[in-house]
Design an enzyme around this catalytic site. Sequence first.
Site, PDB file in Angstrom:
ATOM      1  N   ALA A 106       2.450 -67.701  -3.333  1.00 22.11           N
ATOM      2  CA  ALA A 106       1.267 -66.941  -2.940  1.00 22.11           C
ATOM      3  C   ALA A 106       0.153 -67.948  -2.689  1.00 22.11           C
ATOM      4  O   ALA A 106       0.163 -69.048  -3.257  1.00 22.11           O
ATOM      5  CB  ALA A 106       0.888 -65.979  -4.049  1.00 22.11           C
ATOM      6  N   GLY A 154       5.920 -66.952  -4.979  1.00 20.96           N
ATOM      7  CA  GLY A 154       6.073 -65.830  -4.046  1.00 20.96           C
ATOM      8  C   GLY A 154       7.136 -66.091  -2.979  1.00 20.96           C
ATOM      9  O   GLY A 154       7.688 -65.147  -2.416  1.00 20.96           O
ATOM     10  N   GLU A 172      10.328 -65.231  -4.541  1.00 21.80           N
ATOM     11  CA  GLU A 172      10.338 -63.761  -4.631  1.00 21.80           C
ATOM     12  C   GLU A 172      10.647 -63.126  -3.271  1.00 21.80           C
ATOM     13  O   GLU A 172      11.370 -62.129  -3.197  1.00 21.80           O
ATOM     14  CB  GLU A 172       8.988 -63.260  -5.157  1.00 21.80           C
ATOM     15  CG  GLU A 172       8.753 -63.637  -6.616  1.00 21.80           C
ATOM     16  CD  GLU A 172       7.342 -63.298  -7.076  1.00 21.80           C
ATOM     17  OE1 GLU A 172       6.390 -63.929  -6.571  1.00 21.80           O
ATOM     18  OE2 GLU A 172       7.188 -62.403  -7.916  1.00 21.80           O
ATOM     19  N   GLU A 200       4.666 -70.195 -11.509  1.00 19.14           N
ATOM     20  CA  GLU A 200       3.449 -69.478 -11.900  1.00 19.14           C
ATOM     21  C   GLU A 200       2.954 -69.842 -13.292  1.00 19.14           C
ATOM     22  O   GLU A 200       1.759 -69.942 -13.549  1.00 19.14           O
ATOM     23  CB  GLU A 200       3.682 -67.950 -11.828  1.00 19.14           C
ATOM     24  CG  GLU A 200       3.836 -67.397 -10.431  1.00 19.14           C
ATOM     25  CD  GLU A 200       5.254 -67.477  -9.886  1.00 19.14           C
ATOM     26  OE1 GLU A 200       6.107 -68.146 -10.510  1.00 19.14           O
ATOM     27  OE2 GLU A 200       5.500 -66.871  -8.827  1.00 19.14           O
TER      28      GLU A 200
HETATM   29  N1  DAK Z   1      -1.193 -71.828  -1.842  1.00 17.79           N
HETATM   30  C1  DAK Z   1      -2.128 -72.376  -1.014  1.00 17.79           C
HETATM   31  N2  DAK Z   1      -1.984 -73.580  -0.395  1.00 17.79           N
HETATM   32  C2  DAK Z   1      -0.851 -74.265  -0.643  1.00 17.79           C
HETATM   33  C3  DAK Z   1       0.165 -73.747  -1.496  1.00 17.79           C
HETATM   34  C4  DAK Z   1      -0.040 -72.461  -2.113  1.00 17.79           C
HETATM   35  N3  DAK Z   1       0.869 -71.875  -2.876  1.00 17.79           N
HETATM   36  N4  DAK Z   1       1.153 -74.658  -1.558  1.00 17.79           N
HETATM   37  C5  DAK Z   1       0.769 -75.685  -0.758  1.00 17.79           C
HETATM   38  N5  DAK Z   1      -0.437 -75.446  -0.217  1.00 17.79           N
HETATM   39  C6  DAK Z   1      -1.201 -76.299   0.681  1.00 17.79           C
HETATM   40  C7  DAK Z   1      -1.730 -77.524  -0.044  1.00 17.79           C
HETATM   41  O1  DAK Z   1      -2.928 -77.222  -0.724  1.00 17.79           O
HETATM   42  C8  DAK Z   1      -1.969 -78.491   1.118  1.00 17.79           C
HETATM   43  O2  DAK Z   1      -3.144 -78.141   1.781  1.00 17.79           O
HETATM   44  P1  DAK Z   1      -4.189 -79.302   2.306  1.00 17.79           P
HETATM   45  O3  DAK Z   1      -4.520 -80.090   1.091  1.00 17.79           O
HETATM   46  O4  DAK Z   1      -3.393 -80.069   3.314  1.00 17.79           O
HETATM   47  O5  DAK Z   1      -5.326 -78.518   2.888  1.00 17.79           O
HETATM   48  C9  DAK Z   1      -0.812 -78.169   2.065  1.00 17.79           C
HETATM   49  O6  DAK Z   1      -0.349 -76.847   1.687  1.00 17.79           O
HETATM   50  C10 DAK Z   1       0.365 -79.125   1.926  1.00 17.79           C
HETATM   51  O7  DAK Z   1       0.740 -79.167   0.560  1.00 17.79           O
HETATM   52  P2  DAK Z   1       0.897 -80.537  -0.268  1.00 17.79           P
HETATM   53  O8  DAK Z   1       0.026 -81.591   0.313  1.00 17.79           O
HETATM   54  O9  DAK Z   1       0.727 -80.196  -1.702  1.00 17.79           O
HETATM   55  O10 DAK Z   1       2.426 -80.885   0.065  1.00 17.79           O
HETATM   56  P3  DAK Z   1       3.427 -81.754  -0.826  1.00 17.79           P
HETATM   57  O11 DAK Z   1       4.599 -81.994   0.023  1.00 17.79           O
HETATM   58  O12 DAK Z   1       2.731 -82.943  -1.440  1.00 17.79           O
HETATM   59  O13 DAK Z   1       3.836 -80.813  -2.047  1.00 17.79           O
HETATM   60  C11 DAK Z   1       4.558 -78.686  -3.064  1.00 17.79           C
HETATM   61  C12 DAK Z   1       4.615 -79.638  -1.814  1.00 17.79           C
HETATM   62  C13 DAK Z   1       5.257 -77.393  -2.659  1.00 17.79           C
HETATM   63  C14 DAK Z   1       5.345 -79.352  -4.207  1.00 17.79           C
HETATM   64  C15 DAK Z   1       3.096 -78.474  -3.469  1.00 17.79           C
HETATM   65  O14 DAK Z   1       2.354 -78.080  -2.306  1.00 17.79           O
HETATM   66  C16 DAK Z   1       2.922 -77.409  -4.506  1.00 17.79           C
HETATM   67  O15 DAK Z   1       3.174 -77.654  -5.690  1.00 17.79           O
HETATM   68  N6  DAK Z   1       2.422 -76.224  -4.076  1.00 17.79           N
HETATM   69  C17 DAK Z   1       2.093 -75.136  -4.969  1.00 17.79           C
HETATM   70  C18 DAK Z   1       3.372 -74.487  -5.414  1.00 17.79           C
HETATM   71  C19 DAK Z   1       3.073 -73.344  -6.348  1.00 17.79           C
HETATM   72  O16 DAK Z   1       2.567 -73.536  -7.449  1.00 17.79           O
HETATM   73  N7  DAK Z   1       3.439 -72.167  -5.907  1.00 17.79           N
HETATM   74  C20 DAK Z   1       3.299 -70.997  -6.678  1.00 17.79           C
HETATM   75  C21 DAK Z   1       2.095 -70.344  -6.244  1.00 17.79           C
HETATM   76  S1  DAK Z   1       1.723 -69.055  -7.368  1.00 17.79           S
HETATM   77  C22 DAK Z   1       0.192 -62.270  -8.536  1.00 17.79           C
HETATM   78  C23 DAK Z   1       0.665 -62.258  -7.265  1.00 17.79           C
HETATM   79  C24 DAK Z   1       1.497 -63.256  -6.870  1.00 17.79           C
HETATM   80  C25 DAK Z   1       1.804 -64.268  -7.716  1.00 17.79           C
HETATM   81  C26 DAK Z   1       1.323 -64.267  -9.001  1.00 17.79           C
HETATM   82  C27 DAK Z   1       0.545 -63.265  -9.421  1.00 17.79           C
HETATM   83  N8  DAK Z   1      -0.691 -61.288  -8.931  1.00 17.79           N
HETATM   84  C28 DAK Z   1      -1.598 -60.798  -7.941  1.00 17.79           C
HETATM   85  C29 DAK Z   1      -0.815 -60.883 -10.280  1.00 17.79           C
HETATM   86  C30 DAK Z   1       2.552 -65.355  -7.223  1.00 17.79           C
HETATM   87  C31 DAK Z   1       2.084 -66.585  -7.509  1.00 17.79           C
HETATM   88  C32 DAK Z   1       2.536 -67.733  -6.830  1.00 17.79           C
HETATM   89  O17 DAK Z   1       3.353 -67.726  -5.941  1.00 17.79           O
END
Ligand code: DAK
Length: 256
Positions: free
Chosen positions: A66, A111, A114, A134
């Site tokens: 997300a 997400g 998911e 998360e």
């Molecule tokens: N959201 C927003 N931007 C994201 C993103 C994300 N999930 N993942 C990556 N990006 C963006 C980065 O900020 C970066 O943007 P700039 O800095 O270039 O502006 C760009 O994409 C490229 O990412 P990286 O530079 O970080 O790329 P790397 O190859 O170095 O790393 C990575 C790739 C996938 C390991 C890393 O980007 C990463 O760790 N990303 C976050 C992964 C993550 O934590 N995903 C889970 C998100 S939480 C809910 C509803 C839904 C959910 C929960 C609750 N409720 C409403 C209750 C679900 C939650 C999630 O999915």
Amino acid sequence: MDKFKTIKYEVRNGIAILTLNRPEALNALNNDFFQDMEVLLSDIRNDKEVRILIITGKGKAFVAGADISEMVGMDKSMAEKFSRRGQAVFLRLEKLDIPVIAAVNGYALGGGCELAMACDIRIASSKAKFGQPEVSLGLIPGFAGTQRLPRLIGIGNALNLLLTADQISADEAFRIGLVQKLTEPEQLMDEVYKLAEKIISKGPRAVSVIKSVSHIGLRLDFANATKLESREFGLLFGNEGTEGMKAFLEKRKPEW
Ligand code: DAK
């Protein structure tokens, strides 16, 4: 002007391909995506030409979760609404009467994992990575990940991923049954296409009924689930099923 802000959509020979198209943000899921999906899912439901849907991502991610930059400003009620909106879209995907295949080309995190789980079959590139990060953000999955993951891979495997936020390789995802097939990255779309073509060569009504009875049955007790199966089995007689059996006996291809 493009109809969709976050996705690309095309249909060829009954096979629809939805490509998440925000590679600069690793295809993170935001409200614009859910808006696009709400429109697209209605279009697909009304389009009898579309026999199967493939979902993939542009760039190095399937979906990296997300959109954290959008979620960070949410209060409790906005977050709950966002979660309900995502859950509803993913449920509509699961309830589509055509099969949906996830072609997981890269990161499928949060997400993204998911979304892949809301598809019927997952085929992954050997470079894909899966995980539910998360808990590292102090959150829980919001798009039914806590519910679909244990149903797909068992409670122990699911909690191992959900509680550690570990990223697992495509090989490991295959080993635990999260993914049904692995391919070389450059073969991914060809393999998924082949699978799609195989499925749409089968009885269309049977394909649709197998999907719905399998999903609905998981949420029923066994007696009611098997009753549902019998009813649907019976409904195929006198139409598609009878044609399929006659074609077998007459040594010809069925005309669905
Ligand atoms: N959201 C927003 N931007 C994201 C993103 C994300 N999930 N993942 C990556 N990006 C963006 C980065 O900020 C970066 O943007 P700039 O800095 O270039 O502006 C760009 O994409 C490229 O990412 P990286 O530079 O970080 O790329 P790397 O190859 O170095 O790393 C990575 C790739 C996938 C390991 C890393 O980007 C990463 O760790 N990303 C976050 C992964 C993550 O934590 N995903 C889970 C998100 S939480 C809910 C509803 C839904 C959910 C929960 C609750 N409720 C409403 C209750 C679900 C939650 C999630 O999915």
